[in-house]
Structure formats: C-alpha cells, structure tokens
Write a protein that holds these residues in place. Structure first.
Motif, short mmCIF file in Angstrom:
data_model
loop_
_atom_site.label_atom_id
_atom_site.label_comp_id
_atom_site.label_asym_id
_atom_site.label_seq_id
_atom_site.Cartn_x
_atom_site.Cartn_y
_atom_site.Cartn_z
N ALA A 59 0.84 -1.21 0.00
CA ALA A 59 0.00 0.00 0.00
C ALA A 59 0.87 1.25 0.00
N ASP A 60 0.29 2.32 -0.55
CA ASP A 60 0.97 3.63 -0.51
C ASP A 60 0.98 4.15 0.93
N SER B 124 0.17 -1.35 -6.88
CA SER B 124 -0.55 -1.68 -5.65
C SER B 124 -2.04 -1.44 -5.88
N GLU C 211 -4.43 -6.43 0.08
CA GLU C 211 -3.14 -5.85 -0.30
C GLU C 211 -2.35 -6.86 -1.12
N ASP D 187 -4.22 0.63 -5.09
CA ASP D 187 -4.50 2.01 -4.68
C ASP D 187 -4.88 2.79 -5.92
N SER D 188 -5.46 3.97 -5.70
CA SER D 188 -5.83 4.80 -6.85
C SER D 188 -4.62 5.54 -7.40
N SER E 95 -3.78 8.38 -5.15
CA SER E 95 -3.00 7.98 -3.98
C SER E 95 -1.53 7.84 -4.37
N HIS E 96 -1.28 7.18 -5.51
CA HIS E 96 0.11 7.02 -5.97
C HIS E 96 0.78 8.38 -6.17
#
Lengths: 219, 76
Positions: A49-50, A80, A129, A82-83, A86-87
C-alpha cells in the motif's frame, strides 16, 4: 476469483518460461500495456500500500538502483491496489520528505485485475493488499524469474540487480550461475548429456572441471 | 501519459514527440532522439493515434492535418 490459463481458477501464479500475463493498466504515467515494454527487460513489482513505511523505504531504494537497471536495459513498473491519485500523492510526499523523485510508473490496480493475473495477492497474508512480488520479464515478454516477500520484509535491491545480471549472463553466454554468483565470478558450463560428452568434459583443460557434471569457467 | 491536458492543450510530452514525429521517424528513433523511454513513446503515440492527431504507416509515424494544426497552435 479469476480464471487463469484456461484451466485454473483462484489466485493462480504465472509460470516461469511462459509469456507474462498481458495487461493494460492505468499508471502514474498514463495507460500502459505490457507490450509497451517489448524490447527491454521489465521488473514488475507490487507493494502492499501507498503511505506505508516499508514500501516507502523500498521506493527510495528502487529509485536508487534505477540508473543501474537502465544501464542493463531494464524498466521498472510498480503496482498496488491504490488509486492513481494515492500514488501521485505518495510519490510527491516521498519527494518532499525524502528528496527522492520516483522515475518509474506505478499501476493503480484498484480492480485487482493485474494483481490477480500475477498472483500478487496472498489471502493468508492479506486479501486487500498485494504482497511484495517481483517479476522479471524478458524483452520478448517471457516471465523469467519471480521473487515473493511477505508484507513485513523489505526487498534486497542488490539481489534484484544480481538476478538481472544472472539472467542476462545466461542469455548472452548460454551458461548457468552458481549459488551466490555475482558478475565477475566463474559460471557453470551446462552438464554433458551423453557418456561420450562426459568423457570429453573430464579431459577439457579449458574448464575448471570438478567432475564431469560440475564444471566452471571464467567469462 | 495522456497527450491532451484537461484544458485541451497538448501535454509537454506529446508536444515533444510530435515535434519529432513530424519528420516521420519510427518510435525507436523518436525514443532515441527525445531520450524518452520507449514504453512511454509507444503509449503516447497510441494516445496520439486514438485522438486523431497522428497515424502510422509502414512503421513510421505521421501527424494528421489535425495534429499539425494542434502542434502549430501549441508552439505558436
């Protein structure tokens, strides 16, 4: 649950020596396809995850080895669940807090499509995750090596470079590499597969012959 | 790497690529000339084609009339 290779279901793993599973994915550098990397080696890796501590240290060190990877015609691609926002926020944070600009793209795999194709989710560890997976894909798109680390263990970047060097040395010289091999060390000559070749091998003065099945040479 | 920004203008990367594509290079040549990684050149070229700004013929890339006009507007 996704069907893989036509006859497998679930969180299947891709297989070494077979074409790496194809994908088209949204990344921090736009929509990319596996085929965009044809002609260069690709290290596709996942992180849990970020904005998490171990992953942050890994991104700093992946960035540190990026110039060495480029010298070897290797591109990096992170992933990952995540959006992309988020990245973007995370890599901007890494640059702000740690002074490191992440140069490689990161897949925003919110629907877990790529993660499932590559078996990056280990439900025993986490169902939400991706584990710390590393896939070495050659310039023809074939999967050549895989390394899996658990959520709690940060990866060893020198080992990643070493695997790249070993694979490229094997391709260039048709040799194998022994345990703990590093560039400059002797390599292993393929074992003979007939009795007469074995006889020739034990008398081959150009090699370091320990026995007919174990011979080394300097490149 | 999208080739068009939210405001309708060409992105910096798309502009860089289009300036080189105008000379009808292959994508490998474009990557070498611009020092942009080949994977990004391929992705951006795909975007340019999808948006009608460029087309491919016999391995070389060309700007469409729309692409040429857009590039002129951008660099003007």
């Amino acid at each position: 649950m996704t069907e893989l290779n036509g006859n497998q279901t679930g969180y299947g793993l891709p297989r070494l020596g077979e074409p790496a599973p194809d994908f088209e994915a949204v990344t921090t550098q736009g929509t990319l396809r596996l085929s965009d990397f044809k002609g260069s080696w690709l290290i596709l890796f996942s992180h849990p995850a970020d904005f998490t501590p171990v992953c942050t240290t890994e991104f700093v060190t992946f960035t540190e080895i990026y110039p060495e990877l480029k010298k070897r015609n290797v591109q990096l691609l992170g992933l990952s669940i995540d959006s992309v926002y988020s990245h973007i926020g995370w890599i901007r944070n890494i640059e702000e807090k740690l002074g490191v600009k992440v140069p490689f793209p990161i897949i925003a795999d919110l629907n877990k499509e790529v993660a499932t194709k590559y078996g990056m989710i280990m439900p025993g560890e986490s169902k939400t995750e991706t584990s710390r997976c590393v896939f070495f894909i050659d310039p023809d798109g074939k999967l050549r090596a895989m390394i899996y680390y658990p959520l709690t263990t940060g990866r060893n970047m020198q080992e990643i470079l070493r695997v790249v060097d070993a694979l490229q040395t094997t391709d260039k010289h048709q040799v194998a590499t022994p345990a703990n091999w590093k560039p400059g060390d002797k390599v292993i000559v393929p074992a003979p597969n007939t009795a007469s070749m074995a006889e020739q091998r034990v008398n081959d003065k150009s090699l370091e012959v320990i026995d007919w099945y174990l011979s080394k040479k300097v490149l | 790497m999208a080739c068009i920004n939210a405001d309708g203008a060409l992105t910096e990367a798309a502009t860089t690529l289009m300036k080189v594509i105008i000379d009808h290079h292959s994508l490998e040549e474009v990557a070498s000339i611009t020092d942009i990684p080949l994977y990004l050149v391929r992705a951006t070229a795909r975007d340019l084609i999808d948006t009608g700004l460029a087309f491919e013929k016999d391995g070389s890339f060309y700007l469409t009339d729309l692409g040429s006009e857009k590039l002129k507007q951008t660099v003007a």
